[in-house]
Scaffold this active site. Structure first.
Site, PDB file in Angstrom:
ATOM      1  N   SER A   1      -4.276  -1.988   3.478  1.00 47.01           N
ATOM      2  CA  SER A   1      -4.216  -2.391   2.073  1.00 47.01           C
ATOM      3  C   SER A   1      -2.873  -2.977   1.670  1.00 47.01           C
ATOM      4  O   SER A   1      -2.778  -3.664   0.653  1.00 47.01           O
ATOM      5  CB  SER A   1      -4.534  -1.202   1.162  1.00 47.01           C
ATOM      6  OG  SER A   1      -3.489  -0.244   1.185  1.00 47.01           O
TER       7      SER A   1
ATOM      8  N   LYS B   1       0.976   1.927  -2.672  1.00 44.33           N
ATOM      9  CA  LYS B   1       0.610   0.696  -3.369  1.00 44.33           C
ATOM     10  C   LYS B   1       1.862   0.111  -4.012  1.00 44.33           C
ATOM     11  O   LYS B   1       2.950   0.648  -3.916  1.00 44.33           O
ATOM     12  CB  LYS B   1      -0.446   0.968  -4.458  1.00 44.33           C
ATOM     13  CG  LYS B   1      -1.703   1.671  -3.972  1.00 44.33           C
ATOM     14  CD  LYS B   1      -2.538   0.825  -3.030  1.00 44.33           C
ATOM     15  CE  LYS B   1      -3.768   1.588  -2.534  1.00 44.33           C
ATOM     16  NZ  LYS B   1      -4.535   0.829  -1.532  1.00 44.33           N
TER      17      LYS B   1
END
Length: 200
Positions: free
Chosen positions: A55, A99
């Site tokens: 990701s 993230k």
């Protein structure tokens, strides 16, 4: 004239035993202090996180190990562009994710054709977010699809993975905007493997 009285003589062997015992105690103290400091640092200051998944490609890859500053957000609010580790509880499942902070409290975020636009509080118009950290060889033409506009609540941040089409992040209802309380800290360096060493 009588010689002055003297105490019992100490043998060289007795002195060696005494100095050995003192050295042993000194080492015990040093080890105890070192372990205490390491525990405090790991518990309250510094942690390490192992990246899993794609990701955050190509900023981070599976197997990269990063150091996380756990004090950062006790001293100041998150900043746009920070790479953060967050703790997520979803039912009986707990996991840590890594993230990037994209939007801040009070802002409105939307994405169309892979272009992220931010509207700051009080602003009449949105602006395109410059994202030099993205690798457009990784991002697909859809970037996971358009979304928004969505307002970011107070004391929350909106996070996304650098691999937009391969990231479960704040765009997903299962993650959503992330509360400050769920931020473990700011990842600031990849320290392993050595070939991947770089600041974040």
């Amino acid at each position: 004239m009588d010689a002055p009285a003297s105490g019992p003589e100490r043998s060289p062997q007795h002195d060696e035993v005494g100095s050995g015992a003192r050295a042993f105690v000194d080492w015990i103290v040093v080890v105890a202090v070192a372990l205490t400091v390491a525990f405090l640092v790991r518990g309250f200051v510094l942690a390490h996180f192992v990246v899993e998944g794609s990701s955050m490609d190509t900023t981070l890859a599976t197997g990269d190990r990063v150091f996380v500053n756990k004090l950062s957000y006790r001293l100041h609010d998150p900043n746009r562009g920070d790479v953060v580790v967050l703790h997520q509880i979803n039912g009986a499942t707990e996991r840590d994710l890594i993230k990037r902070v994209i939007a801040l409290p009070g802002e409105t975020i939307e994405m169309t054709n892979c272009e992220v636009r931010i509207t700051e509080p009080g602003a009449a118009d949105s602006r395109v977010l410059s994202e030099p950290y993205l690798d457009f060889d990784v991002i697909s033409s859809t970037c996971g699809g358009d979304f928004g506009p969505e307002a970011v609540p107070e004391d929350h941040v909106f996070v996304m993975g650098d691999n937009r089409s391969g990231s479960a992040d704040s765009r997903s209802p299962s993650v959503g905007p992330v509360s400050y309380d769920d931020l473990v800290g700011r990842a600031f360096v990849v320290f392993w493997p050595q070939s991947s060493w770089h600041w974040l």
